[in-house]
Design a protein around this motif. Structure first.
Motif, PDB file in Angstrom:
ATOM      1  N   GLU A 119       0.835  -1.193   0.000  1.00  0.00           N
ATOM      2  CA  GLU A 119       0.000   0.000   0.000  1.00  0.00           C
ATOM      3  C   GLU A 119       0.874   1.249   0.000  1.00  0.00           C
ATOM      4  N   TRP A 120       0.339   2.316  -0.595  1.00  0.00           N
ATOM      5  CA  TRP A 120       1.012   3.618  -0.605  1.00  0.00           C
ATOM      6  C   TRP A 120       0.365   4.491   0.458  1.00  0.00           C
ATOM      7  N   CYS A 121       1.177   5.099   1.333  1.00  0.00           N
ATOM      8  CA  CYS A 121       0.618   5.956   2.371  1.00  0.00           C
ATOM      9  C   CYS A 121       1.585   7.084   2.674  1.00  0.00           C
ATOM     10  N   ASN A 122       1.040   8.159   3.215  1.00  0.00           N
ATOM     11  CA  ASN A 122       1.870   9.310   3.568  1.00  0.00           C
ATOM     12  C   ASN A 122       1.531   9.817   4.969  1.00  0.00           C
ATOM     13  N   GLN A 123       1.014   8.934   5.821  1.00  0.00           N
ATOM     14  CA  GLN A 123       0.629   9.321   7.170  1.00  0.00           C
ATOM     15  C   GLN A 123       1.773   9.052   8.137  1.00  0.00           C
ATOM     16  N   SER A 124       1.945   9.925   9.105  1.00  0.00           N
ATOM     17  CA  SER A 124       3.026   9.753  10.083  1.00  0.00           C
ATOM     18  C   SER A 124       2.823   8.511  10.948  1.00  0.00           C
ATOM     19  N   THR A 125       1.573   8.066  11.101  1.00  0.00           N
ATOM     20  CA  THR A 125       1.317   6.875  11.913  1.00  0.00           C
ATOM     21  C   THR A 125       1.874   5.615  11.273  1.00  0.00           C
ATOM     22  N   SER A 126       2.188   5.669   9.994  1.00  0.00           N
ATOM     23  CA  SER A 126       2.746   4.486   9.333  1.00  0.00           C
ATOM     24  C   SER A 126       4.102   4.117   9.912  1.00  0.00           C
ATOM     25  N   ILE A 127       4.837   5.111  10.448  1.00  0.00           N
ATOM     26  CA  ILE A 127       6.137   4.824  11.056  1.00  0.00           C
ATOM     27  C   ILE A 127       5.954   3.917  12.268  1.00  0.00           C
ATOM     28  N   LYS A 128       4.959   4.222  13.090  1.00  0.00           N
ATOM     29  CA  LYS A 128       4.680   3.391  14.259  1.00  0.00           C
ATOM     30  C   LYS A 128       4.268   1.994  13.822  1.00  0.00           C
ATOM     31  N   TYR A 129       3.456   1.908  12.786  1.00  0.00           N
ATOM     32  CA  TYR A 129       2.987   0.610  12.313  1.00  0.00           C
ATOM     33  C   TYR A 129       4.140  -0.249  11.810  1.00  0.00           C
ATOM     34  N   LEU A 130       5.113   0.369  11.141  1.00  0.00           N
ATOM     35  CA  LEU A 130       6.226  -0.382  10.575  1.00  0.00           C
ATOM     36  C   LEU A 130       7.101  -1.010  11.646  1.00  0.00           C
ATOM     37  N   PHE A 131       7.273  -0.320  12.764  1.00  0.00           N
ATOM     38  CA  PHE A 131       8.256  -0.756  13.737  1.00  0.00           C
ATOM     39  C   PHE A 131       7.659  -1.346  15.016  1.00  0.00           C
ATOM     40  N   LYS A 132       6.349  -1.313  15.185  1.00  0.00           N
ATOM     41  CA  LYS A 132       5.799  -1.739  16.468  1.00  0.00           C
ATOM     42  C   LYS A 132       5.968  -3.240  16.684  1.00  0.00           C
ATOM     43  N   TYR A 133       5.942  -4.044  15.624  1.00  0.00           N
ATOM     44  CA  TYR A 133       6.014  -5.485  15.809  1.00  0.00           C
ATOM     45  C   TYR A 133       7.393  -5.943  16.274  1.00  0.00           C
ATOM     46  N   ILE A 134       8.452  -5.388  15.694  1.00  0.00           N
ATOM     47  CA  ILE A 134       9.788  -5.848  16.066  1.00  0.00           C
ATOM     48  C   ILE A 134      10.219  -5.316  17.422  1.00  0.00           C
ATOM     49  N   HIS A 135       9.478  -4.337  17.970  1.00  0.00           N
ATOM     50  CA  HIS A 135       9.807  -3.815  19.284  1.00  0.00           C
ATOM     51  C   HIS A 135       8.877  -4.352  20.363  1.00  0.00           C
ATOM     52  N   LYS A 136       7.968  -5.237  19.994  1.00  0.00           N
ATOM     53  CA  LYS A 136       7.096  -5.833  20.997  1.00  0.00           C
ATOM     54  C   LYS A 136       7.896  -6.771  21.891  1.00  0.00           C
ATOM     55  N   GLY A 137       7.623  -6.734  23.179  1.00  0.00           N
ATOM     56  CA  GLY A 137       8.271  -7.667  24.085  1.00  0.00           C
ATOM     57  C   GLY A 137       7.524  -8.984  24.127  1.00  0.00           C
ATOM     58  N   TYR A 138       8.040  -9.914  24.915  1.00  0.00           N
ATOM     59  CA  TYR A 138       7.356 -11.189  25.058  1.00  0.00           C
ATOM     60  C   TYR A 138       6.080 -10.994  25.873  1.00  0.00           C
ATOM     61  N   ASP A 139       5.202 -12.002  25.847  1.00  0.00           N
ATOM     62  CA  ASP A 139       3.907 -11.905  26.517  1.00  0.00           C
ATOM     63  C   ASP A 139       4.092 -11.742  28.024  1.00  0.00           C
ATOM     64  N   ARG A 140       3.214 -10.973  28.631  1.00  0.00           N
ATOM     65  CA  ARG A 140       3.309 -10.712  30.055  1.00  0.00           C
ATOM     66  C   ARG A 140       1.995 -11.074  30.749  1.00  0.00           C
TER      67      ARG A 140
END
Length: 306
Positions: A119-140
């Motif tokens: 998808e093509w997007c120009n929203q600043s929230t896309s930055i959070k979407y791109l990186f949130k998965y690899i920065h998730k910790g293990y289940d708590r």
């Protein structure tokens, strides 16, 4: 981003995003991949049980409208080029055209042969979407320890029926196989059961095997592979940190004890095994991680097999 890295015009978008069905006679491989992975079909009033159906409408807004050229509206959202002179794909006797194609990138689709929605997007929230998965910790999980309710009349406390119900269920929950048997413990069983697993480390096994959650077991994949990563474990977790380090080098372990074994010598802890393997060095009472493990990436992409 730098101007050279941007795609500001509709023609730029067309160079990386495609929403058309290719010609079967010219692009046979691409046609079959689009048919297998990138068609949003078999939904609507004739199939209300489809996962995308909400209130008798497709929640993904398919079918899309035909558009002669790609357009970016005032809010920055694109309408991709979906032309009417299109080829069709038949699924269960239903002809599906460009209105049902999920946006994809031709190069990525041919390379990984899997569903990849581009998808093509120009929203600043896309930055959070791109990186949130690899920065998730293990289940708590959050737990509390409280005194048991006294049975004497003098010390009797108000009865909490909800808490009492949960307390009664706790013992049964902890005895469930879904709690006692994890993905990793099932991996140890698979190493002893399958000859194919003998030459694989834990992260490599996740590529070539598939985990069935209902049966809590690993089995060889019938076709293809997957992209995987081991979650990051900080050094402050002590034994878990050393265990993760051993899992990327030890092959075919069938027990925790075998993970601590190096050259037929059994060691008392994962830390000792890591030190003997050469993964760790002690310098001025400071633990240093060797370059081989520091440079390890969290996400490893594997080329498709020939």
């Amino acid at each position: 981003m730098h101007p050279q890295s941007k795609y500001p015009t509709p023609s730029d978008i067309d160079n990386i995003i495609c929403v058309r069905i290719p010609d079967l006679e010219v692009y046979l491989t691409l046609y079959n991949l689009v048919k297998a992975h990138m068609i949003h079909g078999q939904y609507g009033l004739s199939r209300l049980t489809s996962p995308c159906m909400k209130n008798k409408k497709c929640s993904k807004y398919f079918p899309k409208k035909f558009t002669d050229d790609t357009i970016v509206d005032a809010d920055g959202f694109p309408l991709y080029q979906r032309r009417t002179n299109t080829h069709v794909i038949h699924k269960t006797d239903i002809a599906l055209d460009n209105m049902h194609v999920v946006p994809y990138n031709t190069r990525l689709l041919l390379k990984y042969q899997a569903y990849i929605n581009m998808e093509w997007c120009n929203q600043s929230t896309s930055i959070k979407y791109l990186f949130k998965y690899i920065h998730k910790g293990y289940d708590r999980i959050t737990a509390t320890i409280v005194p048991s309710i006294s049975k004497t009349l003098q010390d009797q406390e108000p009865i909490d029926d909800i808490k009492g119900y949960l307390d009664c269920r706790m013992e049964n929950i902890l005895e469930k196989p879904s709690v006692t048997e994890s993905m990793f413990s099932s991996c140890l069983v698979a190493n002893a059961k399958y000859e194919e697993a003998c030459s694989l480390t834990y992260d490599e096994l996740m590529i070539m095997f598939v985990y069935e959650r209902r049966k809590r077991l690993w089995k060889p994949r019938k076709i293809g592979f997957t992209i995987c990563r081991l979650i990051q474990v900080p050094p402050t977790t002590d034994n878990f940190f050393y265990l993760r380090m051993m899992l990327i080098v030890v092959k075919e372990p069938t027990s925790y004890e075998e993970i601590c074994k190096v050259d037929d010598n059994q060691y008392d802890s994962f830390r000792d095994a890591c030190f003997i393997m050469g993964s760790l060095k002690m310098t001025d009472n400071t633990l240093e991680i060797s370059k081989r493990l520091v440079n390890e990436v969290q996400v490893i992409f594997f080329e498709s097999f020939s």
